[in-house]
Design a protein around this motif. Structure first.
Motif, PDB file in Angstrom:
ATOM      1  N   TYR A   5       0.732  -0.730   0.045  1.00  0.00           N
ATOM      2  CA  TYR A   5       0.096   0.525   0.025  1.00  0.00           C
ATOM      3  C   TYR A   5       0.932   1.474  -0.250  1.00  0.00           C
ATOM      4  O   TYR A   5       0.701   1.904  -0.844  1.00  0.00           O
ATOM      5  N   GLN A 335      -9.904  -4.435  -0.306  1.00  0.00           N
ATOM      6  CA  GLN A 335      -7.458  -3.820  -0.128  1.00  0.00           C
ATOM      7  C   GLN A 335      -8.049  -2.670  -1.016  1.00  0.00           C
ATOM      8  O   GLN A 335      -7.193  -2.378  -1.161  1.00  0.00           O
ATOM      9  N   GLY A 338      -8.103   0.182   1.660  1.00  0.00           N
ATOM     10  CA  GLY A 338      -7.097   0.085   2.240  1.00  0.00           C
ATOM     11  C   GLY A 338      -6.116   1.061   1.512  1.00  0.00           C
ATOM     12  O   GLY A 338      -5.571   1.259   1.325  1.00  0.00           O
ATOM     13  N   CYS A 342      -4.672   4.566   2.530  1.00  0.00           N
ATOM     14  CA  CYS A 342      -2.948   4.771   2.729  1.00  0.00           C
ATOM     15  C   CYS A 342      -2.570   5.776   2.201  1.00  0.00           C
ATOM     16  O   CYS A 342      -1.774   6.748   2.543  1.00  0.00           O
TER      17      CYS A 342
END
Length: 798
Positions: A5, A335, A338, A342
């Motif tokens: 990330y 995902q 996230g 990030c």
């Protein structure tokens, strides 16, 4: 996963350098402003918390009623302090009488320094929990002792041990250094207390104080107390409420009784932020500035967050294809969420780091403007908790839209090219821009009105000429004792036009008297006049304007019982023909010989207080000097200093320019205005930064449309107008919201001042025009740049 990330977030930041730079810069400036305001608020809220007995320290104050209006003051009679300490020992651990903190002369050998200090009773060091570096807190029990601050001790003795050294205080008292205490912090009421002399020395060496020790009507001192651990402040206030009133009645002081004095205790926690009373009610004070700057800080942060969210959501739609590909090859929605979070948190982290740099660089200047001594609270866990919490919240809020909205796209539609943002997709961004500029416009209007109020009051006619006027504060007798000779020598220099003595400076009336009677006075009328004893030359030195009658004359012996009134006093007394009227003060009679026009000697924001001027009958401590307008001020000061040193070699030549002293009355308002201007400028900068980013993004989105329009014959001006119109409409909407809001709040703020400016229509019109101009200047660069592009390049892919 997290490492991946971070790596992708970094690549996206580098790839979109322009938008990343705008985001980080905007957030950093917003965070820096919030941090500076937070440090200022922390300093204000922690005022006086240095004292260990903070929860139990109080000040005795009183309400007095004058013609139906309740006035509140901090100055009290001496016998009240004695009575409180003797008869209410169960309620008070300490009761400390104190003089006002003033400048005094401290001399040791050839060193003579003007320093701020006072006389206090022996329990003062314990009450204030002074941190003694040398000696102990009991030292003031010796009437020939003195306590020095560490800074003053070093100024007088350098690195030598000060203990036991004998100083001369005001050239009349010999005192021995019996202790040195740590300098008190700037955010305390006693921050300028350079020394403490014993109350017993003061009370036993000043003969007139013997009378004051039994006079309940003489309000010239302060009383600080420390409550016993289980004493309730309200209950104790109720006990002592009528203490002064009852004793005035016993002394048959009818004037004092008519004021209906009511004693109460005021806690140290309110001295700084809640010191304002109106008609006997505690209405606040500096706390309004704490709230104002707190709201400004929140708004500026809000503006920075709006920029971040606007640019994040605008760019997010370009990443729809990326989301489609990621989903096709198996990425889960969690995902993708996230990843977007990030990226958002990385930007806020860089913004926080840059904000620390900005605060560290600007803090010295900010301290100077705010009159503070603040530093970043590196060791304070609350500071770090707030910084980290804000960064996390900002990152999560700004990243929420792309994370939740984009991660929901169907990859089939995106990759087929059938995905399109809805017609209302830009509406949230437009709403945020409107909010952003609404806040900025309110701040602009507020700042302009604050400066106008200060300038309006500064331009108020003061009734005398401040130019070339100097005040010299004398703590010793020689100049008064040789006044005729000093005056002669000064006039002989040719640089001084005139010199006079007075009991109050031209910028403050320090004495008040009541109980006067005159022909036609209503028996129910209470009087309270400012009282200024002066020498005959005072009128010429001040340059006041006589409305009727004449000035005092040293050649007329009858002027010893003469009196000059200001217009406020004449109006209050209802005198149609004041010259020759007799005014009685007990057995003493005064004849009015002159009336002067209004002179603003106290607060420039309030009406002029009714004031009486009489010939001085004893030594006064202020020498007023009028510099010859044709002479050099520097030369005049040098010659005046030499003459003062000739007659009083033991005193420093301590002078102040009257115009400078008058300007200090605007200190708080000017500081607030400067800080408001700073924060408003930064708020506008942040808003313009967001506009610039949005204009850049829109120009990029409409590249092909602009190319088509140019091919079809559209001019650069037409294209500029097309791209700028949307933003101008948003600013006009902001103005329609901001102007009434600003008018409401600033009209309420101005009601705090009796002498105030008006809310002129041009302020709002100028702000509106200025906002539109700023907007056009901000977006024009990107609009014109896009309009000048070669349409062949923009349409090549078609």
């Amino acid at each position: 996963m997290i490492r991946n990330y971070i790596k992708i977030a970094w690549r996206n930041m580098v790839r979109n350098k322009f938008s990343s730079l705008i985001n980080i810069t905007g957030l950093a400036v917003g965070m820096a402003v919030a941090m500076l305001i937070g440090l200022w608020i922390w300093d204000e809220l922690s005022f006086n918390k240095y004292f260990k007995n903070y929860d139990r320290i109080v000040m005795a104050m009183q309400h007095q009623t004058l013609n139906g209006n309740v006035l509140t003051q901090t100055y009290m009679p001496i016998p009240l302090g004695y009575k409180m300490s003797q008869e209410y020992r169960n309620d008070f651990k300490y009761v400390v009488l104190a003089t006002n903190i003033n400048e005094h002369i401290l001399a040791y050998g050839d060193k003579k320094l003007n320093q701020m200090g006072n006389c206090m009773q022996a329990e003062a060091p314990d009450l204030l929990t002074l941190n003694m570096l040398k000696g102990n807190r009991k030292a003031l029990q010796d009437p020939s002792s003195i306590l020095l601050s560490n800074k003053l001790a070093k100024a007088l003795f350098g690195d030598a041990d000060p203990m036991g050294k004998v100083l001369k205080l005001d050239a009349k008292w010999s005192v021995k250094v019996s202790g040195v205490y740590q300098d008190l912090p700037q955010n305390t009421t006693f921050n300028n207390l350079a020394f403490i002399a014993p109350w017993n020395l003061y009370i036993t060496t000043m003969p007139w104080l013997k009378r004051a020790e039994t006079k309940w009507g003489n309000n010239s001192w302060q009383i600080f107390c420390m409550l016993n651990p289980h004493a309730d402040i309200d209950a104790v206030s109720a006990k002592i409420r009528d203490l002064k009133l009852n004793n005035l009645a016993l002394q048959n002081d009818k004037v004092g009784v008519a004021f209906k004095p009511s004693i109460f205790l005021f806690p140290i926690s309110k001295w700084h932020l809640y010191s304002e009373f109106k008609n006997g009610v505690n209405t606040g004070g500096r706390i309004q500035f704490v709230w104002m700057f707190g709201i400004i800080g929140v708004f500026v942060l809000f503006l920075a967050c709006i920029n971040f969210m606007n640019l994040s959501t605008a760019r997010s739609e370009k990443r729809a294809k990326e989301v489609g590909i990621r989903k096709t090859i198996g990425s889960l929605r969690s995902q993708l969420i996230g990843q977007f979070f990030c990226e958002s948190l990385m930007v806020t982290a860089f913004g926080l780091l840059l904000s620390f740099v900005l605060v560290q660089l600007t803090l010295p200047w900010f301290n100077q403007v705010a009159d503070k001594n603040m530093s970043i609270l590196w060791a304070n866990p609350i500071f770090w908790l707030m910084c980290v919490s804000f960064s996390l919240v900002t990152g999560l809020i700004a990243g929420s839209y792309p994370a939740l909205y984009l991660s929901s796209f169907q990859p089939v539609k995106v990759l087929k090219g059938t995905f399109k943002a809805g017609r209302l997709a830009a509406l949230p961004r437009k709403v945020l821009v409107v909010l952003q500029f609404t806040v900025s416009i309110i701040l602009i209007i507020g700042t302009v009105i604050i400066f106008r109020q200060v300038q309006f009051t500064k331009n108020r006619p003061v009734g005398y000429n401040r130019d070339g006027l100097i005040q010299v504060y004398m703590k010793t007798a020689p100049i008064h004792d040789h006044f005729a000779a000093v005056r002669h020598d000064l006039l002989e220099t040719g640089t001084i036009a005139e010199i006079a003595e007075s009991g109050s400076s031209l910028t403050e009336v320090s004495s008040n008297y009541s109980g006067f009677t005159w022909r036609g006075k209503d028996p129910n009328t209470q009087d309270d006049f400012g009282w200024v004893p002066i020498s005959p030359e005072f009128g010429k030195v001040a340059g006041w304007t006589l409305k009727e009658g004449r000035n005092f004359s040293k050649d007329m012996l009858t002027d010893s019982s003469g009196m000059i009134l200001n217009e406020s006093a004449v109006k209050f007394m209802g005198l149609d023909h004041p010259i020759g009227e007799i005014i009685n003060s007990g057995p003493q009679q005064f004849r009015v010989i002159g009336v002067i026009q209004y002179m603003v000697m106290s607060s420039p924001y309030d009406p002029v207080k009714p004031t009486m001027f009489s010939l001085l009958s004893e030594r006064e401590n202020i020498i007023n000097i009028r510099v010859n307008p044709h002479a050099s001020t520097r030369e005049a000061l040098a010659k005046a200093e030499a003459i003062f040193k000739k007659y009083d070699p033991d005193s420093p030549f301590d002078y102040h320019f009257t115009d400078t002293e008058y300007a200090k009355k605007f200190g708080d308002e000017e500081r607030i205005g400067k800080l408001s201007a700073l924060f408003t400028t930064l708020a506008i900068f942040i808003s313009c930064l967001g506009l610039f980013g949005m204009a850049s993004f829109m120009a990029e989105q409409r590249t092909k449309e602009i190319g088509v329009r140019k091919v079809l014959g559209a001019s650069v001006f037409n294209l500029w107008r097309l791209m700028s119109a949307d933003f101008v409409v948003l600013i006009v909407i902001s103005l329609l919201i901001a102007i009434p809001v600003a008018y409401y709040f600033m009209h309420g703020w101005l009601q705090n001042y009796k002498y105030r400016t008006e809310l002129s229509w041009w302020i709002f019109a100028a702000t509106g025009i200025g906002s539109i101009i700023i907007t056009l200047c901000t977006v024009s660069f990107q609009s014109i740049k896009a309009a000048l592009n070669n349409p062949v390049k923009s349409l090549r892919s078609e």
